[in-house]
Scaffold this active site. Structure first.
Site, mmCIF file in Angstrom:
data_model
loop_
_atom_site.group_PDB
_atom_site.id
_atom_site.type_symbol
_atom_site.label_atom_id
_atom_site.label_comp_id
_atom_site.label_asym_id
_atom_site.label_seq_id
_atom_site.Cartn_x
_atom_site.Cartn_y
_atom_site.Cartn_z
ATOM 1 N N GLU A 103 -2.141 0.452 -6.482
ATOM 2 C CA GLU A 103 -2.837 1.832 -6.853
ATOM 3 C C GLU A 103 -3.523 1.801 -6.682
ATOM 4 O O GLU A 103 -4.227 1.487 -7.833
ATOM 5 C CB GLU A 103 -1.588 2.101 -8.608
ATOM 6 C CG GLU A 103 0.023 1.811 -7.898
ATOM 7 C CD GLU A 103 0.933 2.660 -8.924
ATOM 8 O OE1 GLU A 103 1.687 3.325 -8.628
ATOM 9 O OE2 GLU A 103 0.285 2.458 -10.813
ATOM 10 N N ASN A 141 7.693 6.105 -11.879
ATOM 11 C CA ASN A 141 7.459 5.791 -13.468
ATOM 12 C C ASN A 141 6.986 6.454 -13.890
ATOM 13 O O ASN A 141 5.878 7.783 -13.394
ATOM 14 C CB ASN A 141 5.814 4.753 -12.845
ATOM 15 C CG ASN A 141 5.031 4.987 -14.329
ATOM 16 O OD1 ASN A 141 5.095 5.021 -15.357
ATOM 17 N ND2 ASN A 141 3.576 4.643 -14.325
ATOM 18 N N SER A 169 0.620 9.892 -5.777
ATOM 19 C CA SER A 169 0.975 10.260 -4.715
ATOM 20 C C SER A 169 1.393 10.061 -3.584
ATOM 21 O O SER A 169 1.285 10.760 -2.513
ATOM 22 C CB SER A 169 -0.676 11.112 -4.195
ATOM 23 O OG SER A 169 -1.572 11.673 -5.928
ATOM 24 N N GLU A 180 -3.633 2.935 -16.260
ATOM 25 C CA GLU A 180 -3.817 3.915 -17.317
ATOM 26 C C GLU A 180 -3.505 2.886 -18.330
ATOM 27 O O GLU A 180 -4.255 3.443 -19.399
ATOM 28 C CB GLU A 180 -2.301 4.569 -17.244
ATOM 29 C CG GLU A 180 -2.650 6.093 -16.359
ATOM 30 C CD GLU A 180 -1.503 6.704 -15.948
ATOM 31 O OE1 GLU A 180 -1.148 6.306 -16.361
ATOM 32 O OE2 GLU A 180 -1.373 7.307 -14.515
ATOM 33 N N HIS A 212 -0.819 -1.410 -15.751
ATOM 34 C CA HIS A 212 -0.829 -0.229 -14.566
ATOM 35 C C HIS A 212 -2.197 0.170 -15.177
ATOM 36 O O HIS A 212 -2.905 -0.043 -16.868
ATOM 37 C CB HIS A 212 -0.206 0.497 -15.361
ATOM 38 C CG HIS A 212 -0.044 2.190 -14.685
ATOM 39 N ND1 HIS A 212 -1.129 3.416 -14.845
ATOM 40 C CD2 HIS A 212 1.101 2.298 -13.537
ATOM 41 C CE1 HIS A 212 -0.689 3.818 -13.637
ATOM 42 N NE2 HIS A 212 0.345 4.261 -12.950
ATOM 43 N N LYS A 268 6.595 7.178 -16.970
ATOM 44 C CA LYS A 268 5.250 7.193 -18.014
ATOM 45 C C LYS A 268 5.770 8.608 -18.691
ATOM 46 O O LYS A 268 6.148 8.996 -19.889
ATOM 47 C CB LYS A 268 3.992 8.596 -17.095
ATOM 48 C CG LYS A 268 2.973 7.983 -15.802
ATOM 49 C CD LYS A 268 2.238 8.292 -14.895
ATOM 50 C CE LYS A 268 2.339 8.050 -13.760
ATOM 51 N NZ LYS A 268 0.773 8.336 -12.940
ATOM 52 N N GLY A 274 -2.219 10.771 -9.554
ATOM 53 C CA GLY A 274 -1.781 11.537 -9.488
ATOM 54 C C GLY A 274 -2.755 12.817 -9.208
ATOM 55 O O GLY A 274 -3.229 13.508 -9.831
#
Ligand code: PGA
Length: 251
Positions: free
Chosen positions: A168, A9, A214, A98, A96, A11, A174
């Site tokens: 996730e 991904n 991560s 985000e 996701h 991003k 991250g």
């Protein structure tokens, strides 16, 4: 039998030229190698058509990171599932954290996106996962169950069979803090159990469930050795070929 999948991904990283160079290099490194997993890269929209033309999509599958909740029309700035499909991409990452957090994507919106993705022949990589407060309160199972109950668990069996799930935990994305192997395996086994309850054992055995957050070359071998972890959704470590390849080789 379910597939192992390592999906990147990207991003909002990489210019078109940088992205093309990364995708091309990855394709070169993987072509001819005997891999134990499918490999996918989730690029920004503007990269999709160029990347699918530059790689062998049988070696490197290509995903969008989002698609519109509407079919077509006056939705300035949006990109539809049909447009994504027309680039040669075969997957779309949906839900996701985000997107949920920064762009207000609710279960209602995600249901529309999943339906349009499926109607256009894309494979949704559907993300779920809890925030740190939820984990600290030990309510992660109920939280993830609700996320799935409100969305992909409402699909017909025929449609559910086409999706990939990615768990996730938000606190691991991250941050450099990976879920422990036990935390990841426990949650993925829990999700697989929910699929058994909803769609039966065969469906559960055939559904690929990925871990993300991560994930890197160091922790991937142990994570991927777990019975219910069928691969990873990889952010930061998918931006360099050597790092991403090391995760792919973890199978
Ligand atoms: P990360 O991101 O690997 O950088 O933690 C994972 C993701 O958000 O998909």
């Amino acid at each position: 039998m379910r597939k192992n999948i390592v999906a990147g991904n990207w991003k909002m990283n990489k210019t078109l030229q940088e992205g093309l160079a990364l995708a091309t290099e990855l394709n070169e490194v993987l072509a001819g190698a005997s891999l134990k997993c499918d490999v996918v890269i989730g690029t920004p929209f503007i990269h999709l058509a160029s990347v699918t033309a530059a790689v062998d999509t049988k070696v490197v599958g290509v995903a969008a990171q989002n698609c519109a909740a509407k079919e077509s029309g006056a939705y300035t700035g949006e990109v539809s599932a049909a447009m994504v499909k027309s680039t040669g991409a075969e997957y779309v990452i949906l839900g996701h954290s985000e997107r949920r957090e920064y762009y207000g994507e609710t279960s209602t919106i995600l249901n529309d996106k999943v339906a349009l993705a499926l109607a256009n022949g894309l494979t949704p990589i559907y993300c779920c996962g809890e925030a740190l407060e939820v984990r600290n309160a030990n309510e992660q199972n109920a939280f993830v169950k609700t996320q799935l109950d409100e969305t992909v668990f409402n699909l017909s069996a025929e449609d559910f069979a086409k999706i990939v799930i990615a768990y996730e935990p938000i606190w691991a994305i991250g941050t450099g803090v990976t879920a422990s192997t036990e935390q990841a395996q426990d949650m993925l086994a829990y999700i697989r159990g929910l699929i058994v309850d909803k769609f039966g054992k065969e469906m559960a055995e055939n559904t690929s469930i990925l871990y993300g957050g991560s994930c890197n070359a160091k922790n991937a071998p142990e994570l991927f050795s777990q019975p219910d972890i069928d691969g990873g959704l990889i952010g930061g470590a998918s931006l360099k070929v050597a790092d991403f390849k090391a995760i792919i080789d973890a199978f």
